[in-house]
Write a protein that holds these residues in place. Structure first.
Motif, PDB file in Angstrom:
ATOM      1  N   ASN A 270       8.792  -0.854 -13.279  1.00  0.00           N
ATOM      2  CA  ASN A 270       8.369  -1.328 -11.949  1.00  0.00           C
ATOM      3  C   ASN A 270       9.574  -1.798 -11.098  1.00  0.00           C
ATOM      4  O   ASN A 270       9.268  -2.547  -9.872  1.00  0.00           O
ATOM      5  CB  ASN A 270       7.485  -2.824 -12.340  1.00  0.00           C
TER       6      ASN A 270
ATOM      7  N   ASP B 116       3.447  -1.208 -16.807  1.00  0.00           N
ATOM      8  CA  ASP B 116       2.681  -2.003 -15.947  1.00  0.00           C
ATOM      9  C   ASP B 116       3.009  -1.535 -14.579  1.00  0.00           C
ATOM     10  O   ASP B 116       2.455  -0.418 -14.397  1.00  0.00           O
ATOM     11  CB  ASP B 116       3.335  -3.563 -16.202  1.00  0.00           C
ATOM     12  N   GLY B 117       3.623  -1.982 -13.735  1.00  0.00           N
ATOM     13  CA  GLY B 117       3.737  -1.644 -12.227  1.00  0.00           C
ATOM     14  C   GLY B 117       4.544  -0.613 -11.812  1.00  0.00           C
ATOM     15  O   GLY B 117       4.313   0.133 -10.910  1.00  0.00           O
TER      16      GLY B 117
ATOM     17  N   ALA C 160       3.188   2.082 -12.669  1.00  0.00           N
ATOM     18  CA  ALA C 160       1.862   2.819 -12.720  1.00  0.00           C
ATOM     19  C   ALA C 160       1.618   3.051 -10.838  1.00  0.00           C
ATOM     20  O   ALA C 160       1.087   4.023 -10.373  1.00  0.00           O
ATOM     21  CB  ALA C 160       0.573   2.160 -13.017  1.00  0.00           C
ATOM     22  N   VAL C 161       1.975   1.859 -10.225  1.00  0.00           N
ATOM     23  CA  VAL C 161       2.077   1.774  -8.765  1.00  0.00           C
ATOM     24  C   VAL C 161       2.841   2.879  -8.049  1.00  0.00           C
ATOM     25  O   VAL C 161       2.603   3.755  -7.223  1.00  0.00           O
ATOM     26  CB  VAL C 161       2.443   0.418  -8.305  1.00  0.00           C
TER      27      VAL C 161
ATOM     28  N   HIS D 273       1.339   6.331  -8.868  1.00  0.00           N
ATOM     29  CA  HIS D 273       0.020   6.283  -7.824  1.00  0.00           C
ATOM     30  C   HIS D 273       0.506   6.846  -6.420  1.00  0.00           C
ATOM     31  O   HIS D 273       0.012   7.973  -5.763  1.00  0.00           O
ATOM     32  CB  HIS D 273      -0.754   4.983  -7.602  1.00  0.00           C
TER      33      HIS D 273
ATOM     34  N   LEU E  42      -0.297  -5.876 -16.943  1.00  0.00           N
ATOM     35  CA  LEU E  42      -1.166  -5.367 -15.926  1.00  0.00           C
ATOM     36  C   LEU E  42      -0.886  -6.600 -14.785  1.00  0.00           C
ATOM     37  O   LEU E  42      -1.917  -6.602 -13.882  1.00  0.00           O
ATOM     38  CB  LEU E  42      -2.501  -5.205 -16.306  1.00  0.00           C
TER      39      LEU E  42
ATOM     40  N   ILE F  98       0.019  -4.667 -10.803  1.00  0.00           N
ATOM     41  CA  ILE F  98      -0.819  -3.378 -10.515  1.00  0.00           C
ATOM     42  C   ILE F  98      -2.029  -3.954  -9.856  1.00  0.00           C
ATOM     43  O   ILE F  98      -2.792  -4.871 -10.262  1.00  0.00           O
ATOM     44  CB  ILE F  98      -1.185  -2.516 -11.697  1.00  0.00           C
TER      45      ILE F  98
ATOM     46  N   LEU G 233      -5.416   0.148 -10.444  1.00  0.00           N
ATOM     47  CA  LEU G 233      -5.958   0.045 -11.449  1.00  0.00           C
ATOM     48  C   LEU G 233      -7.409   0.731 -11.780  1.00  0.00           C
ATOM     49  O   LEU G 233      -7.466   1.443 -12.702  1.00  0.00           O
ATOM     50  CB  LEU G 233      -5.750  -1.549 -12.022  1.00  0.00           C
TER      51      LEU G 233
END
Length: 213
Positions: free
Chosen positions: A8, A31-32, A34-35, A38, A51, A54, A59
């Protein structure tokens, strides 16, 4: 198995970063991280963490794509990065690239860098990549590619390093012993297209910075 962990921290989208992600057999979002994925239009195979970084809509998007999500409590003894590294080791990682592991949070940045020691001790090649540096921890040997004139720094991070040898650099070393805090390895320079770092005991942090154009 080649794996990428995206965390993140600060992350700049580059062709090199995208190429390394595309070459990975498994993408793990810490965790972040994933942002970041995305926003790049990339789905990880798994998201691990508490999490708390996010947004719910992102999510939900990954849940709809049936991405594996391992949620951990916010109050825990391991950071999200450590949980991701442990997962990678347990699932056959043989080469790891970590992105988004550095930021203005120096505590998290240092913790992420020093976590790499665990993988180095197990013989798993690992690189932390950010917009300004390629970062490695070496406990035996490493060969890095570059161009003549590129910078490289080799910093002891154990109480004592023995047998440190540097080849292919403007300032070579041969079987040198160093204590933690020694700065002799700062700002060395590639003389060839490859630099070789080897040592008999201890650990060194190897940083190949990218100079501004």
């Amino acid at each position: 198995m080649k794996m990428v962990i995206v965390a993140n921290g600060t992350l700049s989208k580059t062709d090199r970063l995208l190429s390394l992600i595309q070459q990975a057999d498994m993408i793990i979002a810490a965790d972040g991280g994933a942002v970041h994925l995305h926003h790049m239009g990339i789905a990880p195979q798994i998201i691990i963490g508490d999490l708390d970084s996010i947004p719910q809509e992102i999510l939900s998007c990954f849940k709809e794509k049936q991405i594996k999500i391992f949620k951990h409590p916010v109050r825990k003894d391991q950071t999200d990065m450590q949980l991701c590294m442990d997962y990678a080791i347990d699932h056959g990682c043989t080469n790891l690239v970590i992105m988004g592991a550095t930021s203005t949070r120096l505590d998290h940045t240092l913790a992420n860098i020093f976590l790499v020691r665990t993988l180095a001790d197990q013989g798993i090649p690992t690189m932390i990549l950010d917009a300004c540096n390629d970062i490695h921890i070496v406990v035996s040997r490493l060969t890095l590619s570059g161009r003549p004139g590129d910078l490289i720094s080799v910093i002891p991070i154990s109480d004592r390093v023995t047998g440190l040898t540097l080849k292919g650099l403007e300032y070579p070393l041969l079987d040198q012993s160093l204590c933690m805090g020694a700065t002799i390895g700062i700002s060395n320079v590639f003389q060839q297209n490859n630099a070789e770092i080897s040592l008999k005991s201890g650990a060194v942090l190897v940083i190949k910075p990218k100079e501004e154009n």
